[in-house]
Design a protein around this motif. Structure first.
Motif, short mmCIF file in Angstrom:
data_model
loop_
_atom_site.label_atom_id
_atom_site.label_comp_id
_atom_site.label_asym_id
_atom_site.label_seq_id
_atom_site.Cartn_x
_atom_site.Cartn_y
_atom_site.Cartn_z
N PHE A 1 9.43 5.01 4.95
CA PHE A 1 9.23 6.39 4.53
C PHE A 1 10.33 6.85 3.58
O PHE A 1 11.49 6.44 3.71
CB PHE A 1 9.23 7.33 5.74
N SER B 1 0.86 -1.17 0.00
CA SER B 1 0.00 0.00 0.00
C SER B 1 0.91 1.22 0.00
O SER B 1 2.01 1.19 0.57
CB SER B 1 -0.89 0.02 1.24
N PHE C 1 5.89 13.50 2.71
CA PHE C 1 6.58 12.21 2.77
C PHE C 1 5.78 11.16 2.01
O PHE C 1 4.58 10.99 2.24
CB PHE C 1 6.72 11.73 4.22
N SER D 1 3.82 0.37 2.79
CA SER D 1 3.70 -0.67 3.80
C SER D 1 3.07 -1.89 3.17
O SER D 1 2.33 -1.77 2.18
CB SER D 1 2.86 -0.19 4.99
N LEU E 1 3.22 14.01 11.65
CA LEU E 1 2.80 13.72 10.28
C LEU E 1 1.31 13.40 10.25
O LEU E 1 0.79 12.73 11.15
CB LEU E 1 3.57 12.52 9.72
N LEU F 1 -1.71 11.76 7.66
CA LEU F 1 -1.97 11.04 6.42
C LEU F 1 -2.74 11.94 5.47
O LEU F 1 -3.79 12.47 5.82
CB LEU F 1 -2.77 9.77 6.70
N PRO G 1 12.53 10.26 2.13
CA PRO G 1 13.26 11.29 2.88
C PRO G 1 12.50 12.58 3.07
O PRO G 1 12.92 13.43 3.85
CB PRO G 1 14.50 11.53 2.01
N PHE H 1 1.33 5.59 0.47
CA PHE H 1 0.78 6.69 1.24
C PHE H 1 1.54 7.98 0.95
O PHE H 1 2.73 7.95 0.65
CB PHE H 1 0.90 6.41 2.75
N TYR I 1 2.09 11.50 3.25
CA TYR I 1 1.89 12.19 4.51
C TYR I 1 2.32 13.65 4.34
O TYR I 1 3.21 13.95 3.55
CB TYR I 1 2.74 11.58 5.62
N LYS J 1 6.92 -2.68 9.59
CA LYS J 1 6.96 -1.24 9.80
C LYS J 1 6.62 -0.54 8.47
O LYS J 1 6.67 -1.15 7.41
CB LYS J 1 8.33 -0.80 10.28
N VAL J 2 6.30 0.74 8.56
CA VAL J 2 6.07 1.57 7.39
C VAL J 2 7.42 2.12 6.94
O VAL J 2 8.22 2.54 7.76
CB VAL J 2 5.10 2.72 7.73
#
Lengths: 112, 112
Positions: free
Chosen positions: B102, B32, B89, B93, B44, B46, B104, B34, B36, B99-100
């Protein structure tokens, strides 16, 4: 309202002292995370926990410790072994693997 | 390993300009995706998400389409406002991750 609460928002400590940052969530999420963010930088993972009484080191765990005694709480202790602790600390949680993380408002720690 | 790459910032745009922030990812499974947003001094939030190929996430005038063939999830907005100034960001995931992950972050400044 459900969410993640970090406290305090600002924290000042003298060099050499341990300090504990609070993170509480009422989202009933299993997973919780701690990130560090330095000015103009991205997120760096410190520790994470997928279940109560279990946690794993992230990319920059040295000088930090955590506990996960309750599902809703994941406190982070910044120890005197952390060489440069001044930073913005973010706590997050997620419900199951593959889903988004929800973040708290952060704690800005300044060590003088 | 799996990762997220974003375009270098900072990005400076005039109000009402078109925004694109590029995001590409490397993943072995079907993650998935995302976006942010982080406003100064805050955690952060979503912004939008997409859970499978060709899905389009949208929110507050922002859009991003999950492109599996190009492993991309570029963020777009047709007309930016000063209030859109923030750090963005990209993240991913999957159920196989604990963990998610991210990117930079990309800093956006919108000037009147």
């Amino acid at each position: 309202d459900g969410g993640i609460t970090q406290s305090p928002k600002y924290l000042f400590r003298k060099e050499g002292q341990n300090v504990t940052l609070s993170c509480e969530q009422n989202l009933n999420h299993d997973a919780m995370y701690w990130y560090r963010q330095d000015p103009g930088q991205g997120l760096r993972l410190i520790y994470y926990s997928q279940i109560v009484n279990d946690f794993q080191k992230g990319d920059i765990a040295e000088g930090y410790s955590v506990s996960r005694e309750k599902k809703e709480s994941f406190p982070l202790t910044v120890t005197s072994a952390q060489k440069n602790p001044t930073a913005f600390y973010l706590c997050a949680s997620s419900s199951v693997r593959g889903t988004e993380a929800f973040f708290g408002q952060g704690t800005r720690l300044t060590v003088v | 390993g799996d990762s997220v790459t974003q375009m270098e910032g900072p990005v400076t745009l005039s109000e009402e300009a078109f925004l694109t922030i590029n995001c590409t990812y490397t993943a072995t499974g079907y993650p998935s995706l995302f976006w942010y947003v982080q406003y100064p001094g805050e955690g952060l939030q979503l912004l939008l998400k997409a859970t499978k190929a060709d899905d389009k996430g949208s929110n507050k005038g922002f859009e991003a389409t999950y492109r599996k063939e190009t492993t991309s999830f570029h963020l777009e907005k047709g007309s930016v406002q000063v209030s859109d100034s923030a750090v963005y960001f990209c993240a991913l995931s999957a159920t196989s991750y604990d963990k998610v992950i991210f990117g930079p972050g990309t800093s956006l400044s919108v000037i009147p």
